[in-house]
Enzyme design. Structure first.
Site, mmCIF file in Angstrom:
data_model
loop_
_atom_site.group_PDB
_atom_site.id
_atom_site.type_symbol
_atom_site.label_atom_id
_atom_site.label_comp_id
_atom_site.label_asym_id
_atom_site.label_seq_id
_atom_site.Cartn_x
_atom_site.Cartn_y
_atom_site.Cartn_z
ATOM 1 N N HIS A 188 0.837 -1.210 0.000
ATOM 2 C CA HIS A 188 0.000 0.000 0.000
ATOM 3 C C HIS A 188 0.863 1.248 0.000
ATOM 4 O O HIS A 188 1.947 1.257 0.587
ATOM 5 C CB HIS A 188 -0.885 0.038 1.244
ATOM 6 N N GLU B 72 -1.891 -0.583 8.095
ATOM 7 C CA GLU B 72 -2.804 -1.564 8.661
ATOM 8 C C GLU B 72 -2.083 -2.434 9.667
ATOM 9 O O GLU B 72 -0.846 -2.437 9.734
ATOM 10 C CB GLU B 72 -3.416 -2.433 7.555
ATOM 11 N N HIS C 56 3.235 -7.519 1.648
ATOM 12 C CA HIS C 56 2.550 -8.362 2.619
ATOM 13 C C HIS C 56 1.469 -9.210 1.977
ATOM 14 O O HIS C 56 0.959 -8.878 0.911
ATOM 15 C CB HIS C 56 1.946 -7.514 3.744
ATOM 16 N N ARG D 244 -1.206 -4.684 -6.334
ATOM 17 C CA ARG D 244 -0.960 -6.123 -6.343
ATOM 18 C C ARG D 244 0.365 -6.387 -7.047
ATOM 19 O O ARG D 244 0.560 -5.999 -8.192
ATOM 20 C CB ARG D 244 -2.120 -6.835 -7.039
HETATM 21 ZN ZN ZN Z 1 -3.008 -4.838 2.987
#
Ligand code: ZN
Length: 312
Positions: free
Chosen positions: A94, A112, A169, A189
């Protein structure tokens, strides 16, 4: 609507890697065998929870900023999910706020963190990568050496993992976890294990991924707080901080008997993942998601339950 506990109705997503665990283990009434995510506390255009059966969280946030401490944020800042992965999720990364603002129409970036709710024996997840320099990263991506690039770390129930922007991740099949994140859906992605969806590979975002990946990756020990340390440090019947960063503070709340504490934060998100009890007389149980507004006052919880809580 008057200022009181905000009980949320979750929103669910169907995903190729999803399963039936959210229905079977949490009792959510949702059809399908591809349920991946339960958005328990969300005010996002892709999922906006109903509050007390009346209004969407985004509307409540807009109409009553004082219930959220009048924080400086044009939208509700957090998004809380339970993710149940039957299969591996794609490898992703991200952006941070600055990159997302410039490249993603003013969206938030995404920081996150995960609290592991269940994990098979020997479980791992992907957090970080093995490239030592930008050059090495670009070379490995160009040559498709993703399996060498990604770094897998062992995890077990009760572990906490912080995923800063720029961290490669992925959640692996078999894991169920509670995610606390910024209110954003911006994901790049990097690799999808060469899988096909409807006969085609899903889109990758290699250039943007390489733009934002932190090189070298952070030491895994800085990203993970182990269950045994959390359990040793925690105080029963109180909010025990798991992590604090500029985007959120996350707590573990473990109630055994009676917990009493003041709600003295801008607001307090609470997602019960085990057990049941009563919060100031209101029944709460595993799978419930709620927000205690600003100035709510004294909280008394009786019962046996565990919850992840958060605020900004
Ligand atoms: Zn994530």
């Amino acid at each position: 609507m008057k200022k009181d506990i905000l009980f949320l109705s979750p929103v669910f997503t169907h995903n190729i890697w999803g399963g039936t665990g959210l229905r079977e283990n949490f009792g959510y009434e949702i059809e399908g065998d591809d349920i991946g995510e339960c958005w328990g506390i969300a005010a996002h255009e892709n999922g906006d929870c109903l509050v007390n059966g009346e209004k969407k969280l985004s509307e409540v946030y807009r109409e009553h900023p004082d219930w959220f401490g009048n924080i400086d944020s044009d939208r509700f800042p957090l998004l809380i999910k339970i993710i149940d992965a039957k299969d591996d999720l794609s490898i992703q990364v991200h952006p941070d706020d600055a990159y997302a603002k410039e490249h993603e129409n003013g969206s938030f970036g995404k920081t996150e963190c995960w609290y592991i709710l269940s994990a098979p024996e020997g479980a791992t997840l992907v957090a970080g990568h093995n490239a030592k320099t930008q050059e090495e990263l670009r070379e490995m991506v160009r040559e498709g050496k993703f399996r060498e690039l990604i770094r897998e770390i062992p995890v077990s129930v009760g572990d906490f993992i912080q995923i800063d922007p720029g961290t490669v991740h992925a959640i692996k099949g078999g894991l169920t976890l509670l995610e606390t994140q910024q209110n954003s859906d911006i994901t790049y992605r990097l690799y999808d294990y060469d899988r096909l969806q409807n006969g085609k590979p899903r889109e990758l975002h290699l250039e943007k991924s390489m733009d934002v990946i932190t090189v070298p990756a952070k030491d895994p020990e800085e990203q993970v707080k182990r269950a045994k340390d959390i359990e040793r440090e925690k105080k029963p019947n109180s909010l025990c901080p798991l992590h604090e960063c500029g985007k959120y503070t996350v707590y573990l709340l473990d109630v055994e008997g009676t917990a009493s504490f003041p709600q003295d934060k801008n607001f307090l998100c609470m997602s019960v993942f085990e057990g049941e009890g009563k919060l100031n007389g209101h029944p709460v149980r595993k799978g419930d998601h709620l927000i205690l507004p600003f100035g709510y006052g004294e909280v008394t919880i009786e019962g046996t339950l565990r919850a992840i809580c958060s605020t900004v």
